[in-house]
Design an enzyme around this catalytic site. Structure first.
Site: not given
Length: 460
Positions: A22, A155-156, A290
């Site tokens: 490791s 909203t939405h 992004e």
């Protein structure tokens, strides 16, 4: 040479070594393994395993090794050591001879590795707390500079009611404040020293674990040796905190991607944090946002992976636990980079005040205010809601905003509507009425900024 092998009659297979070792991951713990080894050497002196002169010689050698590691953190990667503990012990023996073989007395790699990892995590928590603080400062500065910029709240993903841009900033300030609290809480839970727990059952040597813990900067020692060597809750705590914060950063990014789109055009991102298209000369892409949005997925993956590794894992230490580090190291680095990037985005961003206001005036975001106006005139809210719905339908047919409808048209739907309605439908007046704590009126925004500045800028 491994730290084990006496009972084996064959050399380990080369591929097994590559699969098992490791060092390429845990080399990042070198500093903390050296520091914990120095503390352990002092403990061995207190129980007469090392003389004071021997301890001094070991500590001096370890400090020399520490300086080498600081200058070149990857100095050990060309060795064939199994892990960072093996490499450091081998280096120590090379430097001080057989005296170096005494250091591991009473200690196991099981308690050693979790101690090192906790020390590393403690350091990272403090760094991340500072990075979140820096982002919060940028949010506060951005909020203070944009108190008068009105834009639609959603909203939405539908225009709902008008807000101000500073209120949007303060919403994310709340999210990152909770992230900071989670980090501070995780620090408290991890701040217990497992060193001295041995492989699983404690140590037969009469060491003072409380004194050892104080020497290493822990608040106290752990209470159960079985749990101590197998506990990685602190890793899961940090992965959970990073996943939640990355979710906040992803939402932050998505909002700004939308605000930056040609359809909204509320903001302009700086040239120095955007990129172009290899084909389309006009493009200016919000790549950094992004990427933040996408990187949240890999952090979530590390959390789920680590949870699955520990699901059903019997006490105490198992080799499965070697898989606790790679995802943790990657997640905290990813989180750190995204926090820095988010702050950079805000510092260089321009807001299109006129376009934001025009958007807030459209979409009938003042419809709720008209319903409240009717309620104040004695109309039941449910009836007022229905009346305003019909008025909105009329406005849509006429392609007008509510405040562009003449009084005669409005009165068709309710006789209580009068000339004063236009005052109530004005955006600034709508904002100022939201005066409850946490609301969007200027007084509440200024109060929230003042309180936030007091907590952020007046504390170290």
């Amino acid at each position: 040479m491994a730290l084990w092998g006496g009972r084996f009659s064959k050399k380990p297979n080369d591929f097994f070594c590559t699969f098992n070792n490791s060092l390429n991951i845990d080399f990042k713990l070198a500093k903390y393994d050296i520091l914990s080894s120095i503390a352990w050497s002092r403990t061995l002196t207190s129980i007469n395993i090392l003389t004071k002169l021997e301890q001094k010689k070991i500590e001096e050698a370890l400090l020399i090794l520490l300086n080498k590691v600081k200058k070149n953190p990857k100095i050990m990667l060309n060795s064939k050591a199994e892990d960072i503990h093996t490499w450091i012990e081998q280096q120590l023996i090379t430097m001080v001879g057989s005296l170096g073989k005494k250091l591991h007395t009473g200690r196991s790699r099981n308690d050693q590795v979790t101690t090192d990892l906790k020390l590393w995590c403690k350091y990272k928590v403090n760094k991340l707390i500072q990075e979140i603080k820096n982002l919060k400062k940028t949010l506060i500065i951005t909020a203070e500079s944009n108190i008068d910029i009105i834009l639609p709240g959603y909203t939405h993903l539908q225009r709902a009611q008008p807000i101000v841009f500073s209120h949007w900033c303060l919403a994310y300030l709340e999210m990152f404040t909770r992230d900071n609290i989670r980090l501070k809480d995780s620090f408290k839970r991890m701040n217990f020293n497992p060193l001295g727990s041995g492989a699983l059952s404690g140590t037969a040597w009469k060491i003072d674990r409380k004194s050892l813990s104080t020497d290493m900067g822990f608040s106290s020692e752990t209470k159960n040796s079985l749990d101590s060597v197998s506990d990685r809750d602190y890793v899961l705590d940090l992965l959970s905190a990073s996943a939640i914060s990355m979710m906040h950063l992803s939402r932050f990014s998505e909002d700004l991607i939308f605000f930056n789109s040609g359809e909204a055009n509320f903001i302009q991102l700086s040239d120095d944090i955007t990129s172009g298209s290899s084909l389309m000369p006009q493009k200016k892409n919000p790549d950094c946002l992004e990427l933040i949005r996408a990187k949240s997925g890999r952090v979530y993956g590390s959390l789920i992976n680590t949870l699955v590794v520990f699901k059903g894992l019997p006490l105490s230490y198992n080799k499965d636990m070697q898989e606790d580090k790679e995802g943790l190291f990657d997640s905290l680095k990813t989180w750190s980079n995204c926090l820095k990037m988010a702050s950079l985005v805000l510092k260089n961003m321009k807001i299109n005040k006129k376009i934001c206001r025009q958007a807030a005036e459209q979409g009938y975001s003042n419809a709720t205010e008209l319903a409240d106006y009717l309620v104040k005139k004695g109309v039941e809210f449910r009836s007022a809601h229905n009346i305003v719905g019909n008025i909105v339908l009329e406005a849509i047919k006429k392609n007008k905003n509510l405040d562009q409808l003449n009084l005669l048209t409005l009165k068709k739907y309710s006789n209580v509507i009068d000339q004063d309605v236009y005052h109530h439908l004005k955006l600034e007046n709508i904002l100022e009425k939201r005066s409850s704590k946490g609301g969007i009126c200027k007084k509440q925004i200024l109060f929230a900024i003042k309180e936030a500045k007091k907590k952020i800028f007046d504390t170290k």
